[in-house]
Design a protein around this motif. Structure first.
Motif, PDB file in Angstrom:
ATOM      1  N   ARG A   1      -1.423  11.482  -4.068  1.00  0.00           N
ATOM      2  CA  ARG A   1      -1.919  12.545  -4.950  1.00  0.00           C
ATOM      3  C   ARG A   1      -1.209  12.489  -6.313  1.00  0.00           C
ATOM      4  O   ARG A   1      -1.832  12.612  -7.365  1.00  0.00           O
ATOM      5  CB  ARG A   1      -1.662  13.899  -4.273  1.00  0.00           C
ATOM      6  CG  ARG A   1      -2.529  14.984  -4.800  1.00  0.00           C
ATOM      7  CD  ARG A   1      -2.387  16.239  -3.958  1.00  0.00           C
ATOM      8  NE  ARG A   1      -2.101  17.400  -4.795  1.00  0.00           N
ATOM      9  CZ  ARG A   1      -2.951  17.927  -5.641  1.00  0.00           C
ATOM     10  NH1 ARG A   1      -4.142  17.413  -5.799  1.00  0.00           N
ATOM     11  NH2 ARG A   1      -2.622  18.965  -6.366  1.00  0.00           N
ATOM     12  N   LEU A   2       0.095  12.250  -6.252  1.00  0.00           N
ATOM     13  CA  LEU A   2       0.874  12.151  -7.494  1.00  0.00           C
ATOM     14  C   LEU A   2       0.367  11.005  -8.373  1.00  0.00           C
ATOM     15  O   LEU A   2       0.200  11.145  -9.586  1.00  0.00           O
ATOM     16  CB  LEU A   2       2.340  11.912  -7.125  1.00  0.00           C
ATOM     17  CG  LEU A   2       3.376  12.194  -8.186  1.00  0.00           C
ATOM     18  CD1 LEU A   2       3.451  13.699  -8.455  1.00  0.00           C
ATOM     19  CD2 LEU A   2       4.751  11.684  -7.729  1.00  0.00           C
ATOM     20  N   LYS A   3       0.080   9.877  -7.722  1.00  0.00           N
ATOM     21  CA  LYS A   3      -0.383   8.697  -8.478  1.00  0.00           C
ATOM     22  C   LYS A   3      -1.871   8.794  -8.839  1.00  0.00           C
ATOM     23  O   LYS A   3      -2.426   7.877  -9.426  1.00  0.00           O
ATOM     24  CB  LYS A   3      -0.137   7.425  -7.648  1.00  0.00           C
ATOM     25  CG  LYS A   3       1.324   7.105  -7.452  1.00  0.00           C
ATOM     26  CD  LYS A   3       1.706   5.898  -8.246  1.00  0.00           C
ATOM     27  CE  LYS A   3       3.160   5.515  -8.039  1.00  0.00           C
ATOM     28  NZ  LYS A   3       3.617   4.547  -9.034  1.00  0.00           N
TER      29      LYS A   3
ATOM     30  N   VAL B   1       0.847  -1.199   0.000  1.00  0.00           N
ATOM     31  CA  VAL B   1       0.000   0.000   0.000  1.00  0.00           C
ATOM     32  C   VAL B   1       0.880   1.246   0.000  1.00  0.00           C
ATOM     33  O   VAL B   1       1.921   1.270   0.646  1.00  0.00           O
ATOM     34  CB  VAL B   1      -0.858   0.057   1.290  1.00  0.00           C
ATOM     35  CG1 VAL B   1      -1.712   1.333   1.320  1.00  0.00           C
ATOM     36  CG2 VAL B   1      -1.745  -1.153   1.421  1.00  0.00           C
ATOM     37  N   ILE B   2       0.451   2.273  -0.720  1.00  0.00           N
ATOM     38  CA  ILE B   2       1.058   3.602  -0.571  1.00  0.00           C
ATOM     39  C   ILE B   2      -0.016   4.481   0.059  1.00  0.00           C
ATOM     40  O   ILE B   2      -1.115   4.593  -0.488  1.00  0.00           O
ATOM     41  CB  ILE B   2       1.480   4.179  -1.939  1.00  0.00           C
ATOM     42  CG1 ILE B   2       2.549   3.308  -2.586  1.00  0.00           C
ATOM     43  CG2 ILE B   2       1.976   5.621  -1.787  1.00  0.00           C
ATOM     44  CD1 ILE B   2       2.883   3.704  -4.022  1.00  0.00           C
ATOM     45  N   ASP B   3       0.289   5.075   1.220  1.00  0.00           N
ATOM     46  CA  ASP B   3      -0.708   5.958   1.833  1.00  0.00           C
ATOM     47  C   ASP B   3      -0.136   7.326   2.185  1.00  0.00           C
ATOM     48  O   ASP B   3      -0.797   8.133   2.831  1.00  0.00           O
ATOM     49  CB  ASP B   3      -1.379   5.307   3.047  1.00  0.00           C
ATOM     50  CG  ASP B   3      -0.378   4.877   4.101  1.00  0.00           C
ATOM     51  OD1 ASP B   3       0.816   5.207   3.953  1.00  0.00           O
ATOM     52  OD2 ASP B   3      -0.801   4.216   5.063  1.00  0.00           O
ATOM     53  N   GLU B   4       1.098   7.568   1.744  1.00  0.00           N
ATOM     54  CA  GLU B   4       1.697   8.889   1.991  1.00  0.00           C
ATOM     55  C   GLU B   4       0.965   9.897   1.085  1.00  0.00           C
ATOM     56  O   GLU B   4       0.969   9.735  -0.154  1.00  0.00           O
ATOM     57  CB  GLU B   4       3.180   8.779   1.649  1.00  0.00           C
ATOM     58  CG  GLU B   4       4.061   9.794   2.340  1.00  0.00           C
ATOM     59  CD  GLU B   4       4.149  11.085   1.546  1.00  0.00           C
ATOM     60  OE1 GLU B   4       3.629  12.109   2.039  1.00  0.00           O
ATOM     61  OE2 GLU B   4       4.684  11.047   0.428  1.00  0.00           O
ATOM     62  N   PRO B   5       0.275  10.902   1.671  1.00  0.00           N
ATOM     63  CA  PRO B   5      -0.647  11.720   0.870  1.00  0.00           C
ATOM     64  C   PRO B   5      -0.039  12.326  -0.394  1.00  0.00           C
ATOM     65  O   PRO B   5      -0.683  12.318  -1.445  1.00  0.00           O
ATOM     66  CB  PRO B   5      -1.105  12.805   1.851  1.00  0.00           C
ATOM     67  CG  PRO B   5      -0.941  12.181   3.201  1.00  0.00           C
ATOM     68  CD  PRO B   5       0.240  11.270   3.093  1.00  0.00           C
TER      69      PRO B   5
END
Ligand SMILES: Cc1cc2nc3c(=O)[nH]c(=O)nc-3n(C[C@H](O)[C@H](O)[C@H](O)COP(=O)(O)OP(=O)(O)OC[C@H]3O[C@@H](n4cnc5c(N)ncnc54)[C@H](O)[C@@H]3O)c2cc1C
Length: 460
Positions: free
Chosen positions: A35-37, A27-31
């Motif tokens: 947002r970039l993805k 998971v990526i959850d770094e805001p």
């Protein structure tokens, strides 16, 4: 779904329980990264830039294999979490922008090449297009066509979001029967299914923006590989570039992959390609097979053009293939130097191509900088227009599109984010709409992009 309706939709799902249900899927959850993805090249359009700039998913999930995708699809159906699949994120109508939050599904890890046979390849959806050519060329094959984003786009994103590109002058658009041989998709249901779609059935996922199933693998046809040459033919005016391109497109004996007429001053935007494009000249960019070079030169000389540049197409690290000046790369180069520029996408009538092009270029003067791509369309040779426009307002842009349509030039509007509004007929393909009801009954795949779809099942 209109933009206002999308903005008004508050997420109602339980993200924590969904997250627990997908288990150990990365998971990526770094805001900032999420947002970039959640972005693609929607900012090509000043209209979409305003409409989609703030949209973001809650999470990015990075499935490692198809089993992860099935687990995600099951959890999404259970907790009603929207899923937006993402390949390279190079789409340019906000296709990969999640309108209703939820999760972005990053397909990058599903990139294996399964089999290469004479004339066909079976490949996972997240494979980068240039890696596919690298894998098939030793056996003498290559993809029939690719977008100018070949070095960053995935095959799944191309089939789900793209239309055609380099190679379409010979093979037509992706949508022509035979240009996608098969697709494997995961449905988003209480118990997800894995479907193998063949031939015409595979068109259900073509240019559907990921709304009709998560594509995990594709069968794509291959063409014989050629040693390709990049050429620039300089001409005194745009009409000559179009005429030479047209003659070359119709010359069946000349093996080609690209014919792109561009009016001056468009080549002035190609900062890294100065020496290839003579100042003040319109041009035809061409990719021609090496054995056809002499014939191409003869044709150009007969039509009064000058070959200003000719070299082998180079695609390695650091190299700059000329196709990265064509299709939507032309727009990208211009936007890098002038943010007031935007573009349109049109289809010229095959039976009065050169006359229609002359009419449009005369009608708009400096407001429109002509850029054409020769293609085959429904068995005939014609042009897609990707003209650059000096942007004044959304109203004027609408007028420009209407003036084209009034002259029998169809528009695929790149300033809208729904499938329907982007098509020439302004409606969803009936087969795709029906198929969506079967594979995504809760309407969780890229919600808002197929606006005529009404979820078949609603209750949780
Ligand atoms: C500079 C530039 C040049 C371009 N040139 C061309 C061109 O020549 N021809 C052309 O057709 N397009 C072109 N495009 C648009 C775009 O690059 C292509 O359509 C490209 O193939 C998209 O691939 P991607 O992997 O980046 O897809 P993405 O942008 O990541 O996704 C595109 C769409 O496909 C969906 N999707 C992605 N993967 C899957 C999957 N596995 N399952 C289901 N749905 C999926 C996404 O949800 C999204 O709706 C261009 C864009 C730019 C910015």
């Amino acid at each position: 779904m209109s933009m206002a309706e999308v903005a008004a939709t508050e997420p109602t799902y339980d993200l924590a329980r969904f997250r627990a249900a997908v288990g150990d899927v990365p998971v990526i959850d770094e805001p900032a990264l999420v947002r970039l993805k959640s972005r693609d090249f929607f900012w090509f359009s000043p209209v979409l830039k305003d409409a989609l700039g703030e949209k973001s998913a809650d999470l990015v999930l990075c499935p490692r294999d198809e089993a992860d995708i099935v687990r995600i699809a099951r959890a999404a159906a259970k907790y009603r979490v929207p899923i937006t699949p993402r390949g390279g994120g190079t789409g340019n109508y906000g296709q990969a922008v999640p309108l209703a939050s939820g999760v972005v599904l990053d397909m990058a890890s599903l990139d294996a090449i399964e089999t290469v046979e004479p004339g066909r390849i079976r490949v996972r959806a997240g494979a980068i297009l240039s890696n596919i050519d690298d894998a098939t060329r030793p056996a003498g094959w290559e993809l029939r066509m690719h977008p100018s984003t070949k070095r960053t786009a995935t095959v799944g994103g191309f089939v789900a979001g793209g239309s055609g590109g380099v190679g379409s002058v010979t093979f037509g658009y992706l949508r022509e029967i035979g240009n996608v041989l098969g697709a494997r998709v995961v449905t988003v249901e209480d118990e997800p299914r894995i479907l193998e779609l063949r031939d015409r059935d595979a068109l259900s996922i073509n240019h559907a923006y990921g709304t009709t199933g998560i594509i995990t693998a594709l069968d794509m046809p291959l063409a014989p590989m050629w040693p390709w040459l990049d050429l620039v033919v300089a001409t005194d005016d745009f009409a000559s570039a179009v005429r030479i391109g047209h003659r070359a497109a119709l010359a069946d004996g000349i093996v080609k992959k690209l014919l792109t007429p561009l009016a001056w001053p468009i080549p002035a935007y190609f900062r890294h390609f100065k020496s290839e494009f003579p100042a003040g000249k319109s041009c035809l960019i061409a990719m021609v097979a090496e054995p056809s070079l002499a014939s191409f030169k003869t044709l150009v000389a007969m039509e009064g053009g000058d070959i200003a540049y000719c070299a082998a197409t180079a695609e390695g690290p650091g190299a700059r293939p000329l196709y990265e000046c064509t299709w939507n790369h032309t727009t990208l180069h211009a936007l890098k130097l002038d943010r007031q520029i935007t573009y349109l996408q049109s289809l010229y009538p095959a039976d009065r191509l050169e006359e229609s092009v002359a009419e449009i270029t005369a009608l708009f003067g400096d407001e429109l900088m002509p850029h054409l791509e020769f293609i085959r369309f429904a068995g005939r040779t014609t042009c897609s227009g990707l003209h650059l426009i000096r942007y004044r307002s959304a109203e004027r842009l609408g007028e420009i599109l209407a003036l084209h349509e009034a002259r029998g030039i169809s528009i695929a509007n790149p300033h809208v984010f729904t499938l329907e509004d982007g098509t020439r007929h302004k409606r969803a393909d009936i087969d795709q709409l029906g198929f969506k009801g079967e594979v995504d009954p809760y309407g969780l795949l890229n919600p808002g992009k197929m606006r005529s779809f009404v979820p078949v099942r609603r209750s949780a």
